[in-house]
Motif scaffolding. Structure first.
Motif, short mmCIF file in Angstrom:
data_model
loop_
_atom_site.label_atom_id
_atom_site.label_comp_id
_atom_site.label_asym_id
_atom_site.label_seq_id
_atom_site.Cartn_x
_atom_site.Cartn_y
_atom_site.Cartn_z
N GLU A 429 0.84 -1.20 0.00
CA GLU A 429 0.00 0.00 0.00
C GLU A 429 0.87 1.25 0.00
O GLU A 429 1.96 1.27 0.58
CB GLU A 429 -0.92 0.01 1.23
N HIS A 430 0.36 2.26 -0.67
CA HIS A 430 1.06 3.54 -0.69
C HIS A 430 0.74 4.33 0.57
O HIS A 430 -0.37 4.24 1.11
CB HIS A 430 0.66 4.34 -1.93
N PRO A 431 1.68 5.12 1.06
CA PRO A 431 1.41 5.92 2.26
C PRO A 431 0.29 6.92 2.03
O PRO A 431 0.07 7.40 0.91
CB PRO A 431 2.75 6.64 2.52
N ARG A 432 -0.43 7.24 3.09
CA ARG A 432 -1.50 8.22 3.02
C ARG A 432 -0.91 9.61 2.83
O ARG A 432 0.21 9.90 3.28
CB ARG A 432 -2.35 8.17 4.29
N GLU A 552 -6.95 10.20 12.82
CA GLU A 552 -6.09 11.07 12.01
C GLU A 552 -4.94 11.63 12.84
O GLU A 552 -3.85 11.88 12.31
CB GLU A 552 -6.93 12.20 11.42
N MET A 553 -5.16 11.82 14.13
CA MET A 553 -4.08 12.32 14.99
C MET A 553 -2.97 11.28 15.17
O MET A 553 -1.82 11.64 15.40
CB MET A 553 -4.63 12.72 16.36
N ALA A 561 -4.21 0.43 7.71
CA ALA A 561 -3.98 0.71 9.13
C ALA A 561 -4.95 1.78 9.64
O ALA A 561 -5.46 1.67 10.76
CB ALA A 561 -2.53 1.16 9.34
N PHE A 562 -5.21 2.78 8.83
CA PHE A 562 -6.16 3.83 9.21
C PHE A 562 -7.55 3.24 9.43
O PHE A 562 -8.23 3.55 10.42
CB PHE A 562 -6.19 4.91 8.13
N LYS A 569 -11.76 2.09 17.32
CA LYS A 569 -12.20 3.22 18.15
C LYS A 569 -13.70 3.42 18.04
O LYS A 569 -14.40 3.60 19.05
CB LYS A 569 -11.47 4.50 17.74
N ALA A 570 -14.20 3.42 16.81
CA ALA A 570 -15.64 3.65 16.62
C ALA A 570 -16.45 2.54 17.27
O ALA A 570 -17.49 2.81 17.91
CB ALA A 570 -15.96 3.74 15.12
#
Length: 763
Positions: A429-432, A552-553, A561-562, A569-570
């Protein structure tokens, strides 16, 4: 802006363009595999030599390609092309000056599109688009690009070699044939292979071994989903050095260089033409409410939307099917309670008016002693949900959850085999874009610091390439503090509702109206549950936004991973939010009331609330049913149906207002497919769909002992939910990018955790 005389060196008038259903280039031969969209600023200023601007030639079409320049091109234009053009073999026409921000975006777009051309893609765009002030960049991938990228991505394609799938013999085969014949009316009318026992051997595509593949037509060998996936992979890794971060279409969209990027749907889904496409077939056999009784065409869903979305609907379909036996057992348990209500000894004793059981006052000062027989109705109603069959049903549902998960693992492995996913590994995967931005910021800070030695320089260079735990620590600390605060907020609101119940019950008990005094418990319970439902719905939306902000923090490196961190969390926040009021009634209410002469008080004069004489299970049933049904009805009707339709209507009205301000020269032009798809809502992922079903799975398994009819209502909801989601994907959303996935990811771990937790809760 670039022009290449790709189509016989002639400019084509937009209004005279050949109508090809909006799926092809102007030549009606090359497919539009992907579309990029951006807004342009219409200017009528003079032509400025050497100043960047937008191409402005009325009624013309810009074709950007890696083809050759027309030899008859004027010599003066070729000289200008060699000096100013960023792409080889192109011609540039300049307009008036733009502001600095627009100029930067123009340069980034220009460089990005030129790099796409160098990668072998072909691009077409309208020079002047009167429709909503938008420019649609259409992208086509020729055969050489498709074959090269398919080999690079190791896409498995069917070969000429076939093999026979062995079937079960004996009694298993006969039962399978009987079942297939019995369910024939429930099967969707979609094309099937003539011989389902024969399967083509799939092999990763290789240009050197192209003779292995049954290529009858190069234009149709790769279907639309694979073509768009290949183009999307090129878009994700294409560099744009003028952009602030390193590469990728996601970076450019995040920086508002482009507004949207999406593959096209396969045409309209409800036009009157006889020509059939996959989208229309999915709408007719899957996305209509009239087909609610049919099985889902999973293979066609996977072909059109990709494996990841296909896995979701396969999981949702299996979950809905498994709710059928649990619903039947739940109805039997409920009917057993109805039949045995007259023979229930505790309720008979409570309802016997000859036995005068005098009970202590329910509150101090204003409440009087009362007779136990006045709670007869509540006791009889409690028996419907609290009887010996409830114990059996709790055990059954614990086993049901385990059986469902095991059957899903079996179906998942079967789909992996049929969809050629068995050898699928983790794709790079490419970085965000946000991660790359932080890396650049870290590099700029490090370069300003003084270097002491060469060894430390090398160490700094390595640390500048990635974010270390020191860089992430502030985000982690904020995450921990915020999550603890949100959980505390949920508990505080639950406690606030408890205080409301206590104070309201005390206030109604002082009423002079006998009817009000006799219905205190019902009134307080009903209003408190409605308040709980409203709080849950509001906090659900807030917690969804908070979870995204917190994730995002943390600055995860990749989208996977995001997504996983966001889901955790949700789910944690929504799990606590949805179940906290129910946990209170099930395990804590009535446990800390004290005894006569030594009651427990919340505030001065306000005693802790007690359960009804028949127990708290009836109140738990009311709480669970209202929250579960209200949550599903409101979220389905308001958030999933109403809000998207309002957004679509607002965007349509906004675009119509913009269109009236433009010239009326192209009013007769039929909207193309890329314009129709742009009006649709963008696809934002499967997380909301999974989250809704996982929370419902918790309602069905965790507290089903108090509400045996929960599986019935979940089944009715899911029958509608399948068609609702289907219609949304087919008609309301832009076509998602096809993503390969061999499982449902982290959601299975959450399901497994809920299944284990349900055993403890039901015990």
């Amino acid at each position: 802006m670039v022009i290449n005389n790709f189509l016989a060196g002639a400019h084509v008038d937009v209004t005279e363009r050949t109508v090809s259903g909006g799926m092809h280039f102007q030549d009606s031969k090359r497919k539009v595999d992907y579309v990029l969209v951006y807004h342009y600023r219409k200017r009528t200023s003079h032509v400025g030599v050497g100043s960047p601007g937008l191409l402005h030639r009325p009624g013309s079409l810009a074709i950007i390609s890696n083809g050759e320049t027309d030899k008859n091109q004027p010599e003066q234009q070729q000289q200008q092309q060699g000096q100013d053009a960023p792409c080889p073999d192109t011609e540039i026409i300049h307009l008036g000056p733009l502001d600095v921000l627009e100029e930067e975006k123009w340069e980034q777009r220009n460089e990005f599109e030129c790099n796409l051309i160098e990668a072998g893609l072909e691009i077409e765009k309208d020079v002047e688009n009167k429709n909503q002030g938008l420019i649609f960049v259409r992208i086509h991938a020729p055969w050489n690009v498709l074959s090269r990228e398919a080999e690079f991505l190791k896409i498995k394609m069917p070969t000429k070699k076939t093999y026979e799938i062995k079937e079960e013999e004996g009694i298993i085969q006969k039962l399978s044939e009987i079942w297939h014949k019995f369910t024939e009316p429930l099967q969707p009318k979609v094309p099937r292979k003539n011989n389902t026992r024969m399967k083509n051997l799939s092999y990763p595509f290789s240009r050197e071994k192209i003779y292995l593949y049954n290529i009858q037509d190069k234009e149709t060998f790769f279907d639309n989903a694979i073509r768009s996936r290949i183009v999307h992979e090129i878009l994700k890794r294409t560099y744009s050095t003028k952009a602030k971060t390193s590469k990728g279409i996601n970076t450019l969209i995040a920086n508002n260089v482009y507004e949207a990027a999406y593959p096209l749907h396969d045409g309209e889904y409800e036009d009157e033409s006889k020509e059939m496409n996959d989208r229309k077939l999915l709408y007719q056999e899957w996305a209509r409410y009239g087909t609610f009784y049919k099985f889902q065409p999973i293979d066609l869903i996977r072909k059109y939307f990709g494996e990841k979305i296909g896995m979701y609907f396969a999981w949702l379909g299996l979950y809905t099917e498994f709710l059928i036996p649990s619903s039947i057992v739940g109805i039997i348990v409920f009917l057993y309670g109805c039949v045995t209500i007259e023979s229930d000894i505790p309720s008979k004793e409570m309802c016997d008016h000859h036995n005068a059981f005098t009970m202590c006052p329910l509150c101090d000062k204003t409440c009087d002693y009362w007779n136990l027989s006045t709670a007869c109705a509540i006791a009889r109603a409690s028996h419907l949900f609290d009887n010996p069959a409830t114990v059996f049903f709790s055990i059954f549902m614990a086993l049901w959850a385990t059986m469902f998960l095991e059957n899903w693992k079996r179906l998942q492995m079967r789909l992996c085999y049929l969809w050629d996913l068995t050898g699928l590994g983790e794709e790079e995967e490419h970085p965000r874009p946000e991660y790359e931005t932080k890396i650049l910021q870290k590099k700029s800070r490090t370069e300003k610091s003084k270097r002491i030695s060469q060894d430390e320089d090398e160490k700094d260079e390595k640390e500048k390439e990635k974010l270390t735990w020191k860089d992430r620590t502030p985000g982690y600390l904020v995450n921990l503090a915020s999550i603890l605060f949100m959980i505390s907020l949920t508990f505080s609101l639950v406690f606030g509702v408890i205080v409301y119940r206590i104070t309201t019950a005390a206030a109604l008990s002082m009423s002079t109206n006998e009817s009000t005094k006799s219905n205190v418990r019902v009134t307080v319970t009903a209003t408190a549950v409605i308040i709980n439902l409203v709080v849950i719905l509001i906090l659900d939306e807030i917690y969804g936004m908070v979870a995204k902000w917190l994730t995002e923090m943390e600055i995860p490196k990749t989208e996977k991973a995001f997504e996983e961190r966001l889901i955790l969390k949700a789910f944690l926040l929504k799990f606590v939010n949805s179940y906290a009021p129910i946990f209170y009634v099930a395990f804590f209410k009535g446990r800390f009331v004290g005894r006569p002469g030594k009651y427990v008080y919340v505030f001065a004069g306000y005693r802790m609330e007690e359960c009804a004489p028949g127990g708290c299970l009836m109140e738990l049933c009311i709480q669970l049913s209202i929250i579960m049904l209200g949550k599903q009805l409101i979220q389905n009707n308001v958030f999933e149906i109403g809000v998207p339709k309002l957004k679509k209507l607002f965007r349509k009205l906004k675009d119509e207002r913009s269109e009236t301000k433009e010239s009326n020269s192209n009013l007769s032009k039929q909207p193309q497919q890329w314009e129709l798809d742009y009006v649709l809502e963008p696809f934002t992922g499967l997380t909301p769909e999974y989250m809704e079903m996982i929370i419902q799975f918790g309602f069905v398994t965790l507290f089903v002992a108090s509400f045996p009819l929960a599986p019935v209502f979940a089944l009715l909801n899911n029958v509608i939910e399948v068609r609702l989601d289907a219609k949304k994907f087919v008609s309301e959303l832009r076509r998602p990018d096809t993503v390969r996935a061999k499982d449902i990811g982290i959601w299975f771990n959450i399901l497994s955790g809920i299944g284990k937790f349900s055993v403890i809760i039901n015990i």
